[in-house]
Design an enzyme around this catalytic site. Structure first.
Site, PDB file in Angstrom:
ATOM      1  N   ASP A  65       0.787  -1.098  -0.019  1.00 35.70           N
ATOM      2  CA  ASP A  65       0.049   0.080  -0.116  1.00 35.70           C
ATOM      3  C   ASP A  65       0.917   1.233   0.021  1.00 35.70           C
ATOM      4  OD1 ASP A  65       0.883  -0.087   2.713  1.00 35.70           O
ATOM      5  OD2 ASP A  65      -1.079   0.539   3.582  1.00 35.70           O
ATOM      6  N   TYR A  67       3.092   4.735   0.710  1.00 40.33           N
ATOM      7  CA  TYR A  67       3.683   5.393   1.931  1.00 40.33           C
ATOM      8  C   TYR A  67       2.737   6.226   2.685  1.00 40.33           C
ATOM      9  CZ  TYR A  67       8.185   4.149  -0.338  1.00 40.33           C
ATOM     10  OH  TYR A  67       9.298   3.468  -0.829  1.00 40.33           O
ATOM     11  N   PHE A  78       6.924   2.000  -4.071  1.00 42.07           N
ATOM     12  CA  PHE A  78       8.240   2.465  -3.600  1.00 42.07           C
ATOM     13  C   PHE A  78       8.678   3.566  -3.966  1.00 42.07           C
ATOM     14  CE2 PHE A  78       7.874  -2.196  -3.811  1.00 42.07           C
ATOM     15  CZ  PHE A  78       8.201  -2.708  -2.423  1.00 42.07           C
ATOM     16  N   HIS A 187      11.279  -9.083   1.404  1.00 45.51           N
ATOM     17  CA  HIS A 187      10.988  -7.770   1.251  1.00 45.51           C
ATOM     18  C   HIS A 187      12.151  -6.745   1.499  1.00 45.51           C
ATOM     19  CE1 HIS A 187       9.083  -3.650   1.815  1.00 45.51           C
ATOM     20  NE2 HIS A 187       7.974  -4.174   0.926  1.00 45.51           N
TER      21      HIS A 187
END
Length: 228
Positions: A65, A67, A78, A187
């Protein structure tokens, strides 16, 4: 809360926006944007789709989702806007990028140049409350973004899917792995980057897959911006 998608994604996704699921999501979002601080700005919710048309997608980098900090999110997983401090996960992506393909890190986290080359940077959930990570999970975005993944997987031209972390890796069930390439790892967040993200070489693997498909590889080197 009309979906502002202006390219060949629209006829593909339009049926999803006509379903009851989106009508409920739309009501929820109208209330949220009117009563809370929500990221990204309403005009940037569908930025990933607008910057990377369906027919031009070569690679998908799937995020969870947006920031949830002020002025960070602008619709690409990202990526952050110019002038915003680079988040820890993206700093780790830059470290792996340099180790993998020798790309020099830049001073911002604005990844639009990747999107324009065919890298769809899509989150599974496209909105979030300020300061409240995952606050819009389960509200209806997943049905739309899952559908987008499925349609890309079904496309005649293969796609490279980069899945970082458990949430992204769970989406492999939506992908036909017999005709598309899936690159999985931990991740890049500081909590998990040393558990398999560092050294996973996703960028060189992606470009090799594209070459094997007869596609032009991605130029991962981002431009250094001045006077931000």
């Amino acid at each position: 809360m009309k979906p502002f998608i202006h390219n060949d994604w629209w006829p593909i996704l339009e049926p999803e926006f006509e379903k009851d699921n989106y009508q409920q999501l739309r009501k929820f979002l109208v209330h949220e944007y009117n009563t809370q601080n929500i990221h990204p700005d309403m005009n940037h919710i569908f930025e990933a789709f607008n910057l990377t048309p369906f027919s031009q997608v070569k690679v998908v980098i799937l995020g969870q989702d947006p920031y949830h900090g002020y002025h960070q999110a602008h619709g690409l997983s990202f990526s952050v806007q110019p002038g915003v401090a680079i988040p820890p996960s993206l700093l780790n992506i830059y470290k792996e990028l340099q180790a993998d393909v020798g790309v020099q890190p830049v001073q911002d986290g604005y990844l639009v140049d990747w999107a324009k080359q065919g890298v769809l940077m899509m989150n599974s959930v496209l909105t979030v409350r300020d300061g409240q990570a995952y606050s819009h999970q389960g509200k209806g975005w997943e049905q739309i973004t899952d559908y987008a993944i499925q349609k890309l997987s079904e496309r005649s031209e293969p796609v490279v899917f980069i899945l970082w972390g458990r949430a992204a890796r769970n989406k492999i069930k939506l992908i036909d792995t017999t005709k598309n390439t899936v690159i999985e790892s931990a991740h890049p967040s500081p909590l998990s980057a040393y558990r398999g993200f560092f050294g996973s070489k996703p960028f060189s693997k992606t470009n090799q897959a594209l070459i094997n498909y007869g596609e032009t590889p991605i130029n991962w080197q981002l431009p250094e911006r001045v006077n931000q």
